[in-house]
Motif scaffolding. Structure first.
Motif, mmCIF file in Angstrom:
data_model
loop_
_atom_site.group_PDB
_atom_site.id
_atom_site.type_symbol
_atom_site.label_atom_id
_atom_site.label_comp_id
_atom_site.label_asym_id
_atom_site.label_seq_id
_atom_site.Cartn_x
_atom_site.Cartn_y
_atom_site.Cartn_z
ATOM 1 N N ASP A 51 49.027 35.671 33.033
ATOM 2 C CA ASP A 51 50.259 36.121 32.728
ATOM 3 C C ASP A 51 51.296 35.577 33.371
ATOM 4 O OD1 ASP A 51 52.607 37.793 31.804
ATOM 5 O OD2 ASP A 51 51.776 39.717 32.245
ATOM 6 N N ARG A 52 51.957 34.635 32.634
ATOM 7 C CA ARG A 52 53.011 33.446 33.508
ATOM 8 C C ARG A 52 54.323 34.360 33.809
ATOM 9 N NH1 ARG A 52 52.008 28.825 29.528
ATOM 10 N NH2 ARG A 52 50.101 28.013 30.224
ATOM 11 N N ASP A 53 54.478 35.566 33.266
ATOM 12 C CA ASP A 53 55.853 36.080 33.364
ATOM 13 C C ASP A 53 55.434 37.540 34.087
ATOM 14 O OD1 ASP A 53 57.435 34.357 31.994
ATOM 15 O OD2 ASP A 53 56.714 35.160 30.235
ATOM 16 N N GLY A 54 54.181 37.881 34.475
ATOM 17 C CA GLY A 54 53.881 39.051 34.864
ATOM 18 C C GLY A 54 54.116 39.369 36.405
ATOM 19 N N GLY A 55 54.706 38.390 37.231
ATOM 20 C CA GLY A 55 55.125 38.433 38.657
ATOM 21 C C GLY A 55 53.891 38.490 39.437
ATOM 22 N N GLY A 56 54.282 39.202 40.469
ATOM 23 C CA GLY A 56 53.133 39.124 41.653
ATOM 24 C C GLY A 56 51.941 40.021 41.405
ATOM 25 N N LYS A 57 52.293 41.141 40.594
ATOM 26 C CA LYS A 57 51.232 42.142 40.315
ATOM 27 C C LYS A 57 50.213 41.275 39.470
ATOM 28 C CE LYS A 57 50.085 46.384 38.091
ATOM 29 N NZ LYS A 57 50.833 47.937 37.446
ATOM 30 N N ALA A 58 50.602 40.491 38.308
ATOM 31 C CA ALA A 58 49.615 39.643 37.514
ATOM 32 C C ALA A 58 48.859 38.819 38.425
ATOM 33 C CB ALA A 58 50.615 38.971 36.411
ATOM 34 N N MET A 59 49.462 38.044 39.295
ATOM 35 C CA MET A 59 49.010 37.127 39.812
ATOM 36 C C MET A 59 48.057 37.433 40.958
ATOM 37 S SD MET A 59 49.117 33.863 40.901
ATOM 38 C CE MET A 59 48.598 32.531 42.045
ATOM 39 N N ARG A 60 48.134 38.915 41.383
ATOM 40 C CA ARG A 60 46.889 39.441 42.345
ATOM 41 C C ARG A 60 45.769 39.807 41.321
ATOM 42 N NH1 ARG A 60 51.572 41.663 44.891
ATOM 43 N NH2 ARG A 60 51.521 43.535 43.565
ATOM 44 N N ALA A 61 46.181 40.334 40.133
ATOM 45 C CA ALA A 61 45.034 40.775 39.417
ATOM 46 C C ALA A 61 44.151 39.364 38.770
ATOM 47 C CB ALA A 61 45.436 41.416 37.849
ATOM 48 N N MET A 62 44.991 38.392 38.629
ATOM 49 C CA MET A 62 44.322 37.105 38.332
ATOM 50 C C MET A 62 43.205 36.696 39.277
ATOM 51 S SD MET A 62 46.139 33.416 37.266
ATOM 52 C CE MET A 62 46.290 32.989 38.827
ATOM 53 N N LEU A 63 43.962 36.758 40.444
ATOM 54 C CA LEU A 63 43.066 36.014 41.499
ATOM 55 C C LEU A 63 41.886 36.965 42.017
ATOM 56 C CD1 LEU A 63 46.107 35.105 44.041
ATOM 57 C CD2 LEU A 63 44.460 33.529 43.013
ATOM 58 N N ASN A 64 42.160 38.257 41.972
ATOM 59 C CA ASN A 64 40.908 39.425 42.175
ATOM 60 C C ASN A 64 40.015 39.134 41.009
ATOM 61 O OD1 ASN A 64 42.334 40.520 44.304
ATOM 62 N ND2 ASN A 64 43.063 42.171 42.923
ATOM 63 N N ALA A 65 40.255 38.581 39.837
ATOM 64 C CA ALA A 65 39.353 38.492 38.582
ATOM 65 C C ALA A 65 38.407 37.020 39.064
ATOM 66 C CB ALA A 65 40.054 38.539 37.530
ATOM 67 N N ALA A 66 39.229 36.315 39.794
ATOM 68 C CA ALA A 66 38.714 34.884 39.925
ATOM 69 C C ALA A 66 37.977 34.962 40.973
ATOM 70 C CB ALA A 66 39.736 33.823 40.284
ATOM 71 N N ARG A 67 38.087 35.759 42.095
ATOM 72 C CA ARG A 67 37.327 35.906 43.357
ATOM 73 C C ARG A 67 36.006 36.695 42.899
ATOM 74 N NH1 ARG A 67 42.407 37.259 46.136
ATOM 75 N NH2 ARG A 67 43.006 35.676 47.354
ATOM 76 N N ALA A 68 36.392 37.544 41.868
ATOM 77 C CA ALA A 68 35.023 38.364 41.249
ATOM 78 C C ALA A 68 34.043 37.355 40.880
ATOM 79 C CB ALA A 68 35.185 39.669 40.601
ATOM 80 N N LEU A 78 46.405 35.188 24.222
ATOM 81 C CA LEU A 78 45.121 34.833 23.429
ATOM 82 C C LEU A 78 44.330 36.052 23.433
ATOM 83 C CD1 LEU A 78 43.929 31.348 24.692
ATOM 84 C CD2 LEU A 78 45.222 31.834 22.651
ATOM 85 N N PHE A 79 44.429 36.911 24.323
ATOM 86 C CA PHE A 79 43.778 38.212 24.261
ATOM 87 C C PHE A 79 44.219 39.292 23.270
ATOM 88 C CE2 PHE A 79 42.886 36.091 28.139
ATOM 89 C CZ PHE A 79 41.525 36.523 28.678
ATOM 90 N N SER A 80 45.393 39.037 22.687
ATOM 91 C CA SER A 80 45.775 39.890 21.715
ATOM 92 C C SER A 80 45.338 39.678 20.376
ATOM 93 C CB SER A 80 47.487 40.025 21.772
ATOM 94 O OG SER A 80 47.732 38.659 21.484
ATOM 95 N N ILE A 81 44.502 38.403 20.326
ATOM 96 C CA ILE A 81 43.986 38.254 18.895
ATOM 97 C C ILE A 81 42.897 39.061 18.646
ATOM 98 C CG2 ILE A 81 42.676 36.345 17.622
ATOM 99 C CD1 ILE A 81 43.762 34.456 19.541
ATOM 100 N N PRO A 82 43.019 39.745 17.235
ATOM 101 C CA PRO A 82 42.008 40.804 16.788
ATOM 102 C C PRO A 82 40.853 40.074 17.070
ATOM 103 C CG PRO A 82 43.893 40.611 15.336
ATOM 104 C CD PRO A 82 43.909 39.389 16.188
ATOM 105 N N VAL A 83 39.688 41.139 17.597
ATOM 106 C CA VAL A 83 38.247 40.943 17.863
ATOM 107 C C VAL A 83 38.056 39.705 18.734
ATOM 108 C CG1 VAL A 83 35.970 40.448 16.710
ATOM 109 C CG2 VAL A 83 37.959 41.450 15.510
ATOM 110 N N TRP A 84 38.588 38.576 18.366
ATOM 111 C CA TRP A 84 38.394 37.372 19.440
ATOM 112 C C TRP A 84 38.939 37.791 20.895
ATOM 113 C CZ3 TRP A 84 40.381 34.375 22.947
ATOM 114 C CH2 TRP A 84 40.074 33.097 23.318
#
Length: 240
Positions: A122-139, A103-109
């Motif tokens: 990112d369901r296919d991003g593996g552990g790195k994507a999961m850590r980034a998601m959790l860090n954003a959630a904690r923030a 959804l983040f690739s939709i122009p402007v939106w």
């Protein structure tokens, strides 16, 4: 005749909503250098306009049964249509919604969503994507923002009760915050992947708070039953 009226209303709805979406997305991006609050304002205006045209163009009413505290908790919503995703800024002051990466690739939106503070999944991003998601959630939690997760992973027609995606268990365990499940029956009048919408009532039903730290199976079952509370009883019986 009923279908013709609904079709006419739906065409008018999509025209108005498309125009407002473009204006608010551009405004949210352009406003950021001035003020992040201005970006939030555009997002809230977008959601408010959507609620307005669903009410007065489509003929849909909204009922909320129970309270949804605007607190740093994890909300899990039933996902029957786009309605409840667009409606989040009206339910909370500044929600942090987990959203599919594409959804983040939709122009402007997509850029506006990133600036607002949605959390990419990112369901296919593996552990790195999961850590980034959790860090954003904690923030987001540290800022006092409620987290919003659509744990079924995709829009589900009314009457179906699929199991929760495995990602819920990881988020629940690693964040360690209480969960408030919310049932929604938007699919009755705002069906997924259908252009024609119908007049009627959309209900949010807030379930009992589920404490942090429960065993995975118990937490998943309690959330699953609560978010499907507005489904016909036979739908739950078939799925259990």
């Amino acid at each position: 005749m009923r279908y013709a009226i609904a079709l006419f209303r739906s065409i008018l709805f999509w025209m108005l909503f498309g125009l407002m979406s473009a204006l608010c997305s551009i405004g949210a991006v352009v406003a950021l250098p001035v003020s992040h609050r201005a970006t939030q304002w555009f997002v809230h205006m977008w959601a408010r306009f959507h609620r307005f045209i669903t009410r007065f163009v489509l003929g849909q009413r909204v009922i909320v049964e129970g309270a949804m505290p605007d607190s740093p908790l994890l909300y899990v919503f039933k996902h029957e249509g786009a309605f409840e995703t667009i409606d989040q800024p009206l339910l909370f002051k500044w929600p942090a919604v987990f959203a599919k990466e594409e959804l983040f690739s939709i122009p402007v939106w997509g850029q506006a969503a990133h600036l607002y503070g949605l959390i990419p999944v990112d369901r296919d991003g593996g552990g790195k994507a999961m850590r980034a998601m959790l860090n954003a959630a904690r923030a987001a939690l540290e800022k006092g923002r409620p987290l919003v997760l659509f744990a079924e992973g995709t829009r589900v027609p009314h009457g179906l009760a699929p199991p929760l995606r495995s990602g819920f268990a990881g988020v629940y365990r690693l964040l360690g915050v209480p969960v408030i499940p919310v049932a929604v029956n938007s699919g009755l009048v705002y069906p997924p992947r259908r252009w024609v919408k119908w007049p009627g009532t959309i209900t949010y039903r807030v379930g009992e708070t589920i404490p942090a730290g429960l065993p995975r199976a118990e937490a998943e079952h309690r959330v699953w039953r609560a978010i499907n509370a507005l489904n016909p009883p036979e739908a739950l019986e078939r799925s259990e």
